[in-house]
Design a protein around this motif. Structure first.
Motif, PDB file in Angstrom:
ATOM      1  N   VAL A 258       0.854  -1.202   0.000  1.00  0.00           N
ATOM      2  CA  VAL A 258       0.000   0.000   0.000  1.00  0.00           C
ATOM      3  C   VAL A 258       0.884   1.245   0.000  1.00  0.00           C
ATOM      4  N   LYS A 259       1.855   1.273   0.897  1.00  0.00           N
ATOM      5  CA  LYS A 259       2.702   2.466   1.032  1.00  0.00           C
ATOM      6  C   LYS A 259       3.543   2.707  -0.234  1.00  0.00           C
ATOM      7  N   ASP A 260       3.975   1.618  -0.871  1.00  0.00           N
ATOM      8  CA  ASP A 260       4.767   1.770  -2.109  1.00  0.00           C
ATOM      9  C   ASP A 260       3.956   2.456  -3.208  1.00  0.00           C
ATOM     10  N   HIS A 261       2.632   2.394  -3.099  1.00  0.00           N
ATOM     11  CA  HIS A 261       1.788   3.046  -4.110  1.00  0.00           C
ATOM     12  C   HIS A 261       1.416   4.474  -3.686  1.00  0.00           C
ATOM     13  N   GLY A 262       2.052   4.960  -2.643  1.00  0.00           N
ATOM     14  CA  GLY A 262       1.834   6.353  -2.216  1.00  0.00           C
ATOM     15  C   GLY A 262       0.470   6.590  -1.590  1.00  0.00           C
ATOM     16  N   VAL A 263      -0.149   5.527  -1.050  1.00  0.00           N
ATOM     17  CA  VAL A 263      -1.480   5.659  -0.448  1.00  0.00           C
ATOM     18  C   VAL A 263      -1.339   5.465   1.066  1.00  0.00           C
ATOM     19  N   LYS A 264      -2.169   6.187   1.826  1.00  0.00           N
ATOM     20  CA  LYS A 264      -2.139   6.016   3.282  1.00  0.00           C
ATOM     21  C   LYS A 264      -2.643   4.627   3.660  1.00  0.00           C
ATOM     22  N   CYS A 265      -2.149   4.104   4.776  1.00  0.00           N
ATOM     23  CA  CYS A 265      -2.586   2.756   5.191  1.00  0.00           C
ATOM     24  C   CYS A 265      -3.090   2.767   6.638  1.00  0.00           C
ATOM     25  N   VAL A 266      -4.332   2.289   6.795  1.00  0.00           N
ATOM     26  CA  VAL A 266      -4.860   2.018   8.144  1.00  0.00           C
ATOM     27  C   VAL A 266      -4.762   0.509   8.301  1.00  0.00           C
ATOM     28  N   PHE A 267      -4.170   0.056   9.401  1.00  0.00           N
ATOM     29  CA  PHE A 267      -4.095  -1.396   9.616  1.00  0.00           C
ATOM     30  C   PHE A 267      -4.988  -1.812  10.781  1.00  0.00           C
ATOM     31  N   SER A 268      -5.820  -2.827  10.560  1.00  0.00           N
ATOM     32  CA  SER A 268      -6.670  -3.345  11.638  1.00  0.00           C
ATOM     33  C   SER A 268      -6.331  -4.786  11.973  1.00  0.00           C
ATOM     34  N   ALA A 269      -6.166  -5.037  13.263  1.00  0.00           N
ATOM     35  CA  ALA A 269      -6.098  -6.418  13.736  1.00  0.00           C
ATOM     36  C   ALA A 269      -7.537  -6.798  14.052  1.00  0.00           C
ATOM     37  N   MET A 270      -8.090  -7.701  13.241  1.00  0.00           N
ATOM     38  CA  MET A 270      -9.480  -8.104  13.486  1.00  0.00           C
ATOM     39  C   MET A 270      -9.511  -9.024  14.713  1.00  0.00           C
ATOM     40  N   ASP A 271     -10.500  -8.808  15.571  1.00  0.00           N
ATOM     41  CA  ASP A 271     -10.627  -9.572  16.823  1.00  0.00           C
ATOM     42  C   ASP A 271      -9.434  -9.314  17.742  1.00  0.00           C
TER      43      ASP A 271
END
Ligand code: KIV
Ligand code: ZN
Length: 523
Positions: free
Chosen positions: A143-156
């Motif tokens: 995601v970051k390599d494409h210049g887009v912001k990244c929100v990461f979620s740990a589900m559960d």
């Protein structure tokens, strides 16, 4: 910022909190909200909601899960093109194909998620904990390599081993995730534990922390606020608390509590809360309990005599915030618990003053008696009773229903013929419609549009009891050409008659408002 009454905070303590100055609002209505059982939104409806969320002032709109379908991808692309005052996000698993679909939609943020609890790792994706670490890092890097912001979620996240969870979070932080989200996916946390849990994570990370709570135990709002007390700077919420199963933390109480209780800023324009909630109700078809905080029909409605007395001398006696601040209106209703003050106030609203006390008492007893028998009193019922009890001719009902003929069935197109008496003169309208209610409303519109130019803004229907013989309770909102809003309701065993009566009640109200204006300017 919304006004707060200082007296509410007399016994509220902010000790041992790590409150941020402001919190960003990440709205998930169009993604988790659309996962509400039975809800499907067309791209055009999603866009309407997105534009409203933009007006409301959310910071991020999660527009959907593009890999899900072509329609979903189309909706996310459209929203990302049309929305410019807030960021648009899309959801992806830690899979390149999912991320590519999000990239195609040209979104500002990609929200990648992976399960981290034993039970979900084993039974949902069939992986060992160690197996997903590298692919998670790769997904964030991608995601970051494409210049887009990244929100990461740990589900559960809240049912995950804390050491393993921290290992995942440290790795995604190193990979450049912009926001790290803690998901209480099954809604199992309690506020005190949530505060400790989040504190244990904030103290070990530098990245902005976000919280995503489900409402399985009715604790989603409380848990979200507990996470903010521990330093979370972003909240994932939905309008009306929509979402999987029992839903997500509702945007309305979370944002209002943040500002009026905690004094934490958000970018929300609270005066649009009711309007936003109504739009989402109409487009999703998921109605709210009248007791829903902030935006429910009863949130600022007062019936009991004691409360109404207080409200009349000072609204903060029985209201924690001002209804106008959240786009709501105070309502005083006549019911079984009504006292003389309510009746006096309702009379004053009709321009009737100086009625002797004994007459008000008599009228109050009569109204209470009717309500105690279970009848819902509409405004027009009230006017009729007042006219009768006080022998007054307050307002003549300008528009009366004389006849209604509906033809419907399968496979014929429903049609309606409506005969109205307008100032005693008979007028007939005929129309077809998508259903009998639509046909009848259109027939009325044909007769009245040139006279009233009223536009129907909201229409909602509720069954008052459970069976096929249930009473239909129709509430509508119409707007006149000066932008004045008129609410009205009607109850009937026949849904079409209830709808027609509600429309006619609203029209009469609009006429009455005009008459009141004329009366006032003549005084
Ligand atoms: O409830 C959940 O865990 C989610 C994730 C996608 C964040 O909705
Ligand atoms: Zn969720």
């Amino acid at each position: 910022m919304i006004r707060r009454h200082e007296s509410n905070l007399l016994n509220v303590s902010f000790e041992n909190m790590n409150l941020p100055n402001s919190v960003s609002i990440y709205d998930c209505t169009l993604r988790d909200g659309e996962q509400t059982p039975g809800v499907t939104l067309q791209a055009s409806d999603k866009l309407k909601i997105a534009k409203q969320l933009e007006k409301l002032g959310v910071d991020v709109i999660e527009a959907g899960f593009p890999v899900n379908s072509g329609n979903e991808k189309e909706a996310v692309t459209l929203i990302s093109k049309e929305v410019s005052n807030c960021e648009v996000a899309a959801l992806a698993r830690i899979i390149k194909k999912d991320i590519n679909e999000c990239l195609d939609c040209d979104v500002d943020i990609i929200h990648v998620f992976v399960p981290t609890s034993q039970v979900q790792l084993k039974y949902q994706i069939g992986k060992e904990p160690e197996e997903i670490i590298n692919s998670t890092i790769e997904a964030v890097n991608y995601v970051k390599d494409h210049g887009v912001k990244c929100v990461f979620s740990a589900m559960d996240a809240t049912r995950s081993n804390i050491n393993y969870l921290l290992e995942i979070y440290r790795n995604v932080e190193a990979a450049g995730a912009d926001v790290i989200n803690i998901a209480d996916t099954v809604g199992v946390m309690i506020p005190s534990s949530m505060k400790k849990f989040v504190s244990g994570i904030t103290s070990k990370l530098k990245t902005k922390l976000s919280i995503h709570c489900h409402n399985d135990y009715g604790l989603a709002v409380a848990n979200t606020l507990a996470a903010v007390e521990a330093g979370a700077e972003e909240v994932q919420v939905t309008v009306n608390g929509l979402g999987e199963r029992a839903g997500n933390a509702a945007l309305e109480p979370v944002t209002v509590a943040l500002e009026t209780v905690y004094g934490v800023k958000t970018n929300i324009n609270h005066k649009y809360l009711a309007e936003t909630s109504n739009l989402v109700t109409r487009l999703t078809g998921v109605t709210l309990s009248p007791c829903t905080p902030i935006i429910g029909e009863n949130a600022f409605t007062h019936e009991s005599g004691i409360h109404v007395d207080g409200i009349i001398s000072k609204p903060s006696t029985f209201e924690p915030i001002n209804p106008e601040d959240v786009g709501q209106k105070r309502r005083i209703v006549i019911g079984k618990h009504t006292g003389k003050s309510s009746v006096k106030k309702a009379l004053e609203e009709l321009g009737i003053r100086n009625i002797p006390d004994n007459m008000i008492k008599e009228l109050t007893l009569k109204l209470k008696d009717i309500s105690a028998k279970g009848k819902i009193l509409t405004d027009l019922d009230f006017i009729a009773l007042v006219q009768e009890a006080l022998k007054l001719n307050i307002y003549e009902q300008k528009v009366k229903l004389k006849e209604l003929v509906i033809v419907t069935g399968f496979p014929i197109t429903p049609s309606a013929t409506v005969k109205l008496l307008i100032n005693g003169e008979e007028k007939i309208g005929h129309s077809i419609g998508v259903g009998p209610v639509d046909a009848a409303a259109k027939a009325i519109e044909k007769i009245l549009d040139p006279l009233t130019q009223l536009k129907l803004k909201e229409f909602s229907l509720k069954a008052l009891t459970g069976g096929t013989d249930a009473l239909a309770h129709v509430s509508i909102i119409v707007e006149d050409k000066e932008g004045r809003i008129f609410r009205s309701e009607a109850v009937n065993g026949d849904i079409v008659v209830a709808s027609v009566n509600a429309v006619i009640n609203a029209i009469n109200k609009a006429f009455q408002a005009k008459e009141k204006e004329v009366l006032k300017s003549a005084r």
